[in-house]
Write a protein that holds these residues in place. Sequence first.
Motif, mmCIF file in Angstrom:
data_model
loop_
_atom_site.group_PDB
_atom_site.id
_atom_site.type_symbol
_atom_site.label_atom_id
_atom_site.label_comp_id
_atom_site.label_asym_id
_atom_site.label_seq_id
_atom_site.Cartn_x
_atom_site.Cartn_y
_atom_site.Cartn_z
ATOM 1 N N LEU A 106 40.983 45.936 46.453
ATOM 2 C CA LEU A 106 41.322 46.700 44.836
ATOM 3 C C LEU A 106 42.660 46.066 44.310
ATOM 4 C CD1 LEU A 106 39.567 49.693 46.814
ATOM 5 C CD2 LEU A 106 38.498 47.867 45.379
ATOM 6 N N THR A 107 42.825 45.765 44.863
ATOM 7 C CA THR A 107 44.449 44.956 43.541
ATOM 8 C C THR A 107 44.257 43.566 42.544
ATOM 9 O OG1 THR A 107 45.303 45.202 45.694
ATOM 10 C CG2 THR A 107 46.363 43.792 43.622
ATOM 11 N N PRO A 108 44.675 44.580 41.547
ATOM 12 C CA PRO A 108 43.936 43.639 40.468
ATOM 13 C C PRO A 108 44.570 42.075 40.752
ATOM 14 C CG PRO A 108 44.902 45.302 39.470
ATOM 15 C CD PRO A 108 44.834 45.841 41.484
ATOM 16 N N LEU A 109 44.763 40.893 39.906
ATOM 17 C CA LEU A 109 45.812 39.979 39.846
ATOM 18 C C LEU A 109 45.955 40.365 37.713
ATOM 19 C CD1 LEU A 109 46.542 37.453 39.763
ATOM 20 C CD2 LEU A 109 44.758 36.327 38.452
ATOM 21 N N SER A 110 48.004 40.576 38.376
ATOM 22 C CA SER A 110 48.530 41.500 37.080
ATOM 23 C C SER A 110 49.161 40.735 36.774
ATOM 24 C CB SER A 110 48.698 42.916 37.495
ATOM 25 O OG SER A 110 48.964 42.955 37.928
ATOM 26 N N VAL A 111 49.800 40.903 36.163
ATOM 27 C CA VAL A 111 51.425 40.195 34.780
ATOM 28 C C VAL A 111 51.866 41.734 34.578
ATOM 29 C CG1 VAL A 111 50.469 37.567 34.704
ATOM 30 C CG2 VAL A 111 50.315 39.222 33.428
ATOM 31 N N GLY A 112 53.107 41.672 34.674
ATOM 32 C CA GLY A 112 53.737 42.084 33.736
ATOM 33 C C GLY A 112 53.844 43.808 34.213
ATOM 34 N N GLU A 113 54.672 44.937 34.170
ATOM 35 C CA GLU A 113 54.946 46.010 35.157
ATOM 36 C C GLU A 113 54.351 47.371 34.020
ATOM 37 O OE1 GLU A 113 58.739 45.828 37.126
ATOM 38 O OE2 GLU A 113 58.307 44.165 37.623
ATOM 39 N N GLY A 114 54.398 48.217 35.064
ATOM 40 C CA GLY A 114 54.041 49.351 34.391
ATOM 41 C C GLY A 114 52.907 49.561 32.917
ATOM 42 N N PHE A 115 52.628 50.261 32.218
ATOM 43 C CA PHE A 115 52.264 50.180 31.025
ATOM 44 C C PHE A 115 51.782 49.372 29.979
ATOM 45 C CE2 PHE A 115 50.946 50.902 26.298
ATOM 46 C CZ PHE A 115 50.405 51.852 26.646
ATOM 47 N N TRP A 116 52.611 48.113 30.306
ATOM 48 C CA TRP A 116 52.550 47.143 29.611
ATOM 49 C C TRP A 116 51.797 45.591 30.845
ATOM 50 C CZ3 TRP A 116 52.355 47.535 25.086
ATOM 51 C CH2 TRP A 116 53.578 48.090 24.488
ATOM 52 N N ALA A 117 51.706 46.033 32.112
ATOM 53 C CA ALA A 117 50.650 45.319 32.472
ATOM 54 C C ALA A 117 49.417 44.611 32.609
ATOM 55 C CB ALA A 117 50.911 45.988 33.760
ATOM 56 N N LEU A 118 48.726 43.802 32.494
ATOM 57 C CA LEU A 118 47.711 42.906 32.364
ATOM 58 C C LEU A 118 46.779 42.738 33.317
ATOM 59 C CD1 LEU A 118 48.460 40.557 28.677
ATOM 60 C CD2 LEU A 118 47.821 43.040 28.858
ATOM 61 N N HIS A 119 45.774 43.232 33.070
ATOM 62 C CA HIS A 119 44.717 43.385 34.819
ATOM 63 C C HIS A 119 44.439 41.722 33.857
ATOM 64 C CE1 HIS A 119 44.802 47.416 36.556
ATOM 65 N NE2 HIS A 119 46.009 46.324 36.115
ATOM 66 N N LEU A 120 44.660 40.814 34.841
ATOM 67 C CA LEU A 120 43.776 38.961 34.258
ATOM 68 C C LEU A 120 42.438 38.929 34.919
ATOM 69 C CD1 LEU A 120 46.759 36.929 34.367
ATOM 70 C CD2 LEU A 120 45.919 38.477 32.449
ATOM 71 N N ASP A 121 42.126 39.473 35.591
ATOM 72 C CA ASP A 121 40.672 39.180 36.055
ATOM 73 C C ASP A 121 39.848 40.295 35.454
ATOM 74 O OD1 ASP A 121 41.935 42.170 36.966
ATOM 75 O OD2 ASP A 121 41.672 40.914 39.088
ATOM 76 N N THR A 122 39.639 41.656 35.261
ATOM 77 C CA THR A 122 39.654 41.756 34.091
ATOM 78 C C THR A 122 39.477 41.794 32.657
ATOM 79 O OG1 THR A 122 39.900 44.631 35.543
ATOM 80 C CG2 THR A 122 39.051 44.567 33.298
ATOM 81 N N LEU A 123 40.153 40.723 31.779
ATOM 82 C CA LEU A 123 40.381 40.440 30.645
ATOM 83 C C LEU A 123 39.021 39.398 30.881
ATOM 84 C CD1 LEU A 123 44.141 40.407 29.826
ATOM 85 C CD2 LEU A 123 41.931 41.471 28.701
ATOM 86 N N PHE A 124 39.732 38.231 32.087
ATOM 87 C CA PHE A 124 38.724 37.456 32.541
ATOM 88 C C PHE A 124 37.656 37.392 32.788
ATOM 89 C CE2 PHE A 124 36.562 34.767 35.194
ATOM 90 C CZ PHE A 124 36.982 32.678 34.324
ATOM 91 N N PHE A 125 36.866 38.391 33.676
ATOM 92 C CA PHE A 125 35.691 38.453 33.793
ATOM 93 C C PHE A 125 35.289 39.404 32.450
ATOM 94 C CE2 PHE A 125 37.249 38.461 38.600
ATOM 95 C CZ PHE A 125 35.887 36.961 38.183
ATOM 96 N N SER A 126 35.565 39.996 32.188
ATOM 97 C CA SER A 126 35.033 40.950 30.723
ATOM 98 C C SER A 126 34.674 40.283 29.464
ATOM 99 C CB SER A 126 36.144 41.304 29.649
ATOM 100 O OG SER A 126 36.133 42.647 30.849
#
Length: 255
Positions: free
Chosen positions: A15-35
């Motif tokens: 349930l942990t996303p693959l993300s870059v950045g922290e806080g509000f500016w964090a990007l969930h790369l897996d969500t962006l990729f699969f979307s």
Amino acid sequence: MASEGGATGYIVHHLTPLSVGEGFWALHLDTLFFSAVLGGLFLGFFKTVVGKATTGVPGLAQNFAELLIEFVDTQVKDTFHGRSKLIAPLALTIFCWVFLWNAMDMLPVDLLPMLGGWMGIPYLRVVPSTDLNGTFALSLSVFVLIFFYSIKIKGVLGFIKEFTLTPFHHPVMIPFNLILKTVEELAKPISLGLRLFGNLYAGELIFILIALLPPAIQPILGFPWAIFHILVITLQAFIFMVLTIVYLSLAHEDH
């Protein structure tokens, strides 16, 4: 994988996303990729069907595409009371895209994370609708369209008048009306995003819990839940689409 860090570690890992950045500016790369991949799949399918469409005996793909279009068009005609060339394509896109998001939940929970692990990817959450960022991003897009069409149809002054003089048509009640309308409008994207996220997050969690059970028990519980979950993922895509149509229909009404 269930033995890595115990049951809690296994659940957290999935349930942990693959993300870059922290806080509000964090990007969930897996969500962006699969979307993006699922959106491309949707566009590619319909582009291929349109390119091969025939007035003769249609193939299976054309029949399926026409069935989807007719289904969505019926919902728009029954629910939307304005005139717009955007609503039907938007409704079709939302229904298909959200359904594809949700359908990722039907894959074995360890399959793609395991493949990602072999490629050095530490975390991989494969169901975009279990990510609150993804569901809220989609609902906020609808929210922006609601305001856009409200202003376009009613005009700036008409929009301000509706926002300040509804439901009580008296200047004294303007502060109270503003509070009510603000809550009403904010509830639309929040309800859209949370409903989709909550149902799919719970469904994914149940699949993960089933994966923690002994192999002999997993098919006994997993198969019935998978059958039931097919209804859930379809229903959630349908609800998101219908509510979008309803909200945009309200935005087109000029009282």
